[in-house]
Design an enzyme around this catalytic site. Structure first.
Site, PDB file in Angstrom:
ATOM      1  N   GLY A   1       0.477  36.679   3.009  1.00 50.13           N
ATOM      2  CA  GLY A   1       1.075  37.806   2.393  1.00 50.13           C
ATOM      3  C   GLY A   1       1.759  38.349   3.562  1.00 50.13           C
TER       4      GLY A   1
ATOM      5  N   GLY B   1       2.235  31.111   4.964  1.00 49.61           N
ATOM      6  CA  GLY B   1       2.544  30.670   3.533  1.00 49.61           C
ATOM      7  C   GLY B   1       4.108  30.372   3.388  1.00 49.61           C
ATOM      8  NE  ARG B   2       5.673  35.776   0.412  1.00 47.33           N
ATOM      9  CZ  ARG B   2       6.032  36.278  -0.995  1.00 47.33           C
ATOM     10  NH1 ARG B   2       7.574  35.983  -1.502  1.00 47.33           N
ATOM     11  NH2 ARG B   2       4.744  36.266  -1.472  1.00 47.33           N
TER      12      ARG B   2
ATOM     13  CB  CYS C   1      17.975  29.351 -24.939  1.00 46.94           C
ATOM     14  SG  CYS C   1      18.484  30.540 -26.174  1.00 46.94           S
ATOM     15  CD  GLU C   2      13.432  33.128 -22.924  1.00 45.76           C
ATOM     16  OE1 GLU C   2      13.418  34.878 -22.650  1.00 45.76           O
ATOM     17  OE2 GLU C   2      12.633  33.074 -23.681  1.00 45.76           O
TER      18      GLU C   2
ATOM     19  CE1 TYR D   1       2.969  31.095  -3.743  1.00 43.20           C
ATOM     20  CE2 TYR D   1       4.290  32.816  -2.131  1.00 43.20           C
ATOM     21  CZ  TYR D   1       3.241  32.116  -2.896  1.00 43.20           C
ATOM     22  OH  TYR D   1       1.765  32.332  -1.501  1.00 43.20           O
TER      23      TYR D   1
END
Length: 463
Positions: free
Chosen positions: A272, A316-317, A389-390, A419
């Site tokens: 984290g 990880g990140r 299309c959002e 991610y």
């Protein structure tokens, strides 16, 4: 009143965002270590000009800086020299990354059968793998046991039952850690805070489930109890959350020793660790984190009269996040008039929420830069949006870009290693971008671009 997905009208950007002195400059802490701007304003990563890369491989594309990735992996291995370091594979995983990790002396944390398949295909030593997950299927557990995975992190009583039965069928003893929730609220988005009570992971220390799970694992001859595992969330910048979690987890560790007569040899504090997505983020370096976390554990173990166990972490990140950026091509630019006389540039690129869902999902902030040329235009507040299309298809909510940004320009977004590709989708039937490793002026496609043929190959309705 609920905010509109595209943001509030009249919004002039967050308070921390200031117009840059030179809109062409990079903010070094947001980029991989080899990123720089050339004399004519183009972004270069790993000695590769992104204009040449896009000309050869197209856009959008993820650029993975191999030298930076390896350097960050080494920094954690060396900074946490007294810890076992497991790379959190869910951040980003492919066979090339697995090989880099093994070469740099790191272990690997996986959480699905697919991630296990990637690790094994890459030739990883199964003993250096840890298998996470709150709902591992029986077939996934069986594959892990057959492969000889080094540890299983159990997350439910049902999983303990399955594991005992599968191990008995095979005549093996399975090394196990017990995932516990310490009741700690990490100061992060609710969806990535994982140690408070009301969520799906682990056994609660507060309710007594954690002690019961440890006792059950300890009693089973098919299972080898290694210790406890705690993970408080993601994108965390200080050790205060770890301090509270360690206090509660080590108290449980001591209770197990006293009441069950078991000295568990290991303790995993999870991952984290945060990275800098914008100038408001200030992450700690690995050596500093190691010192702080080591002191916390030492203090709590001394207070509870137990020996310090072998410690593990799972970055990880913090390793892959800054090592990757995404390069897009600009398709359209609109200046939208807002309330109070303000305006904003909407810069539409050829990717979007299919390659970076984090802005829509977590309200995540990103930065960006004009990557293909030098501009003498004044900076303008821009919002980089995707092609989907959002209305919530936003890549970068607020950033200053040159006011003359135009179709055909390249825009690069840093910090997309964690991610973004892992959570990518085929929304609107858009093929996912490639991942291209860059180093010393050379490129290597490590994950190829999807094609429409790939999409159609899964559609079984055509005659």
């Amino acid at each position: 009143m609920r905010a509109h997905e595209a943001g509030e009208a009249g919004h002039r950007g967050p308070a921390w965002l200031r117009p840059p002195a030179d809109v062409n400059d990079l903010v070094p802490q947001l980029w991989s270590s080899t990123a720089r701007k050339t004399a004519d304003g183009a972004l270069e990563v790993g000695g590769v000009d992104v204009r040449a890369l896009v000309a050869e491989h197209g856009s959008p594309a993820f650029l993975l800086d191999e030298a930076d990735f390896r350097a960050r992996a080494r920094a954690f291995r060396e900074g946490f020299k007294d810890f076992s370091v497991y790379y959190g594979g869910k951040a980003f995983l492919c066979t090339t990354v697995v090989r880099w990790l093994m070469e740099e002396g790191l272990n690997l944390d996986i959480c699905s059968g697919g991630e296990l398949a990637v690790a094994l295909r890459a030739g990883a030593d199964p003993r250096r793998l840890a298998f996470h997950g709150n709902n591992k299927s029986e077939s996934e557990l069986a594959r892990a046991l057959d492969a000889g995975v080094g540890r299983i992190i159990v997350d439910s009583f049902h999983e303990i039952e399955r594991l005992v039965r599968l191990a008995a069928d095979r005549g093996v003893v399975v090394p196990v850690m017990v995932r516990v929730t310490a009741g700690v609220e990490a100061h992060t988005h609710a969806y990535i805070a994982t140690a408070h009570q009301d969520q799906k992971f682990g056994f609660s220390i507060t309710t007594g489930d954690a002690f019961e799970a440890v006792a059950l694992v300890n009693k089973a001859p098919e299972l080898e109890l290694l210790g406890l595992h705690s993970h408080i969330g993601s994108q965390i910048f200080d050790s205060s959350g770890f301090e509270i979690a360690a206090k509660r987890v080590i108290a449980l560790h001591a209770k197990v020793s006293e009441e069950l007569g078991v000295d568990m040899p290991e303790l995993d504090l999870g991952g984290g660790f945060g990275i800098a997505y914008t100038t408001q983020d200030d992450p700690s370096d690995p050596a500093q984190l190691a010192t702080e976390m080591g002191k916390i554990v030492e203090h709590e173990c001394r207070a509870n009269s137990v020996d310090i166990p072998q410690l593990s972490i799972e970055p990880g990140r913090a390793i892959v996040g800054p090592a990757m950026c995404t390069v897009y091509s600009v398709g359209t630019v609109k200046e939208v008039q807002l309330d109070y006389g303000a305006s904003r540039l909407y810069v539409s690129v050829d990717g979007g929420m299919s390659d970076n869902i984090r802005t829509a999902l977590y309200d995540a902030d990103y930065s960006c830069t004009l990557a293909s040329r030098y501009s003498q235009a004044d900076p303008a507040l821009a919002r980089v949006v995707g092609k989907h299309c959002e209305s919530g298809d936003v890549v970068v909510k607020d950033e200053f870009l040159p006011s003359d940004v135009r179709p055909g320009d390249l825009i690069a977004v840093p910090g997309t290693g964690a991610y973004c590709r892992s959570m990518a989708s085929n929304y609107n039937h858009v093929p996912r971008p490639p991942v291209i490793a860059v180093k010393d002026g050379h490129t290597k496609v490590v994950v190829r671009r999807e094609t429409e043929d790939d999409l159609l190959a899964l559609d079984m309705g055509a005659e």
